[in-house]
Motif scaffolding. Structure first.
Motif, PDB file in Angstrom:
ATOM      1  N   ARG A 130       1.707  15.056  -2.899  1.00 17.06           N
ATOM      2  CA  ARG A 130       2.247  15.989  -1.907  1.00 17.06           C
ATOM      3  C   ARG A 130       1.299  16.137  -0.728  1.00 17.06           C
ATOM      4  O   ARG A 130       1.707  16.112   0.431  1.00 17.06           O
ATOM      5  N   PHE A 131       0.002  16.259  -1.023  1.00 19.72           N
ATOM      6  CA  PHE A 131      -0.995  16.381   0.040  1.00 19.72           C
ATOM      7  C   PHE A 131      -1.013  15.128   0.916  1.00 19.72           C
ATOM      8  O   PHE A 131      -1.044  15.216   2.155  1.00 19.72           O
ATOM      9  N   ALA A 132      -0.956  13.960   0.287  1.00 18.07           N
ATOM     10  CA  ALA A 132      -0.983  12.706   1.044  1.00 18.07           C
ATOM     11  C   ALA A 132       0.246  12.557   1.919  1.00 18.07           C
ATOM     12  O   ALA A 132       0.155  12.187   3.101  1.00 18.07           O
ATOM     13  N   MET A 133       1.421  12.844   1.365  1.00 15.99           N
ATOM     14  CA  MET A 133       2.654  12.688   2.116  1.00 15.99           C
ATOM     15  C   MET A 133       2.746  13.684   3.275  1.00 15.99           C
ATOM     16  O   MET A 133       3.136  13.336   4.392  1.00 15.99           O
ATOM     17  N   LYS A 134       2.383  14.930   3.000  1.00 18.59           N
ATOM     18  CA  LYS A 134       2.500  15.970   4.029  1.00 18.59           C
ATOM     19  C   LYS A 134       1.472  15.784   5.134  1.00 18.59           C
ATOM     20  O   LYS A 134       1.760  16.020   6.316  1.00 18.59           O
ATOM     21  N   THR A 135       0.271  15.354   4.774  1.00 14.92           N
ATOM     22  CA  THR A 135      -0.817  15.246   5.746  1.00 14.92           C
ATOM     23  C   THR A 135      -0.782  13.937   6.521  1.00 14.92           C
ATOM     24  O   THR A 135      -1.082  13.909   7.718  1.00 14.92           O
ATOM     25  N   TYR A 136      -0.422  12.830   5.858  1.00 19.32           N
ATOM     26  CA  TYR A 136      -0.494  11.519   6.494  1.00 19.32           C
ATOM     27  C   TYR A 136       0.839  10.764   6.499  1.00 19.32           C
ATOM     28  O   TYR A 136       1.177  10.106   7.480  1.00 19.32           O
ATOM     29  N   GLY A 137       1.597  10.825   5.405  1.00 18.58           N
ATOM     30  CA  GLY A 137       2.817  10.039   5.313  1.00 18.58           C
ATOM     31  C   GLY A 137       3.838  10.361   6.375  1.00 18.58           C
ATOM     32  O   GLY A 137       4.417   9.469   7.005  1.00 18.58           O
ATOM     33  N   ILE A 138       4.074  11.644   6.589  1.00 18.65           N
ATOM     34  CA  ILE A 138       5.066  12.057   7.588  1.00 18.65           C
ATOM     35  C   ILE A 138       4.526  11.864   9.001  1.00 18.65           C
ATOM     36  O   ILE A 138       5.222  11.364   9.885  1.00 18.65           O
ATOM     37  N   GLN A 139       3.260  12.230   9.222  1.00 19.41           N
ATOM     38  CA  GLN A 139       2.685  12.171  10.565  1.00 19.41           C
ATOM     39  C   GLN A 139       2.554  10.748  11.080  1.00 19.41           C
ATOM     40  O   GLN A 139       2.647  10.509  12.291  1.00 19.41           O
ATOM     41  N   CYS A 140       2.324   9.780  10.174  1.00 17.83           N
ATOM     42  CA  CYS A 140       2.076   8.421  10.651  1.00 17.83           C
ATOM     43  C   CYS A 140       3.360   7.716  11.085  1.00 17.83           C
ATOM     44  O   CYS A 140       3.307   6.708  11.791  1.00 17.83           O
ATOM     45  N   LEU A 141       4.524   8.227  10.679  1.00 17.52           N
ATOM     46  CA  LEU A 141       5.786   7.573  11.027  1.00 17.52           C
ATOM     47  C   LEU A 141       5.991   7.474  12.536  1.00 17.52           C
ATOM     48  O   LEU A 141       6.279   6.406  13.072  1.00 17.52           O
ATOM     49  N   ASP A 142       5.848   8.597  13.229  1.00 15.91           N
ATOM     50  CA  ASP A 142       6.122   8.626  14.663  1.00 15.91           C
ATOM     51  C   ASP A 142       5.210   7.681  15.432  1.00 15.91           C
ATOM     52  O   ASP A 142       5.662   6.910  16.287  1.00 15.91           O
ATOM     53  N   ILE A 143       3.908   7.730  15.119  1.00 21.24           N
ATOM     54  CA  ILE A 143       2.964   6.925  15.904  1.00 21.24           C
ATOM     55  C   ILE A 143       3.150   5.440  15.636  1.00 21.24           C
ATOM     56  O   ILE A 143       3.091   4.619  16.555  1.00 21.24           O
TER      57      ILE A 143
END
Length: 210
Positions: A130-143
């Motif tokens: 959950r921490f990985a997805m919320k902190t990096y997984g979702i944010q990295c999609l846009d960039i």
């Protein structure tokens, strides 16, 4: 070493973030005790610096050998179950890399103590995921969709079979005791992995948290 501990640890942490992510776990754990330093912390810091001194030859490297349309972000998460001897809290480890057939380029790594106490390895793995997805997984999609100029799928790697089953279904008989804290994480992850932007994979070997 109380007067010098913070300075030493921050210098090691700076290098660890760039090229020695195997040091993150040890540095972050010691950094929690900067304001309550003890002789035991002195011994741990000395052991850490001895390890650093004997491993100058180790470096984190990356390589790129594919075209932009042949690479994608891969996210790894892991946890050490009850790794903190004082309060039995686990630690989440996260590693994000750009991967292709001839590409493996590290992007970021992080180590963070979990705010809730888990009673089993799958629970700790779910909290780390959950921490990985919320902190990096979702944010990295846009960039990465912007940089690569196409739709991107984040491949998420997990090495615990029970955690994988639970995250796919939002429920597992082995985790039926899980209530509010971990339950919210579990159901949130299940929703993410039903979306086309995320793909849950069985990791043969996870980088771990150092």
């Amino acid at each position: 070493l109380r007067p010098y501990a913070a300075k030493v640890l921050m210098k090691v942490l700076y290098a660890a973030r760039f090229a020695r992510q195997d040091l993150l776990r040890a540095v972050c754990q010691l950094a929690r005790y900067v304001t309550k330093w003890t002789e035991e912390c002195d011994r741990r810091l000395y052991r850490l610096m001895c390890y650093v001194h004997s491993t100058y030859h180790l470096r984190m490297t990356g390589w790129v050998g594919d075209a932009w349309h042949d690479v994608s972000p891969h996210l790894f998460a892991d946890a050490d179950f009850a790794g903190d001897a004082k309060d039995s809290a686990s630690t989440s480890g996260v590693f994000l890399a750009l991967v292709g057939a001839h590409t493996f380029f590290p992007l970021v790594g992080q180590c963070k103590k979990q705010g809730c106490v888990s009673t089993s390895t799958p629970e700790a793995e779910v909290a780390a995921a959950r921490f990985a997805m919320k902190t990096y997984g979702i944010q990295c999609l846009d960039i990465w969709e912007y940089l690569l100029g196409r739709d991107v799928v984040v491949d998420f790697h997990e090495d615990n079979s029970d955690a994988i089953s639970a995250m796919r279904n939002g429920y597992s008989p082995n985790l039926r005791h899980v209530k509010r804290t971990h339950g919210v994480c579990l159901r949130w992850l299940a929703q993410r992995f039903r979306e086309r932007q995320y793909r849950l994979l069985r990791a043969v070997c996870s980088p771990g948290c150092g």
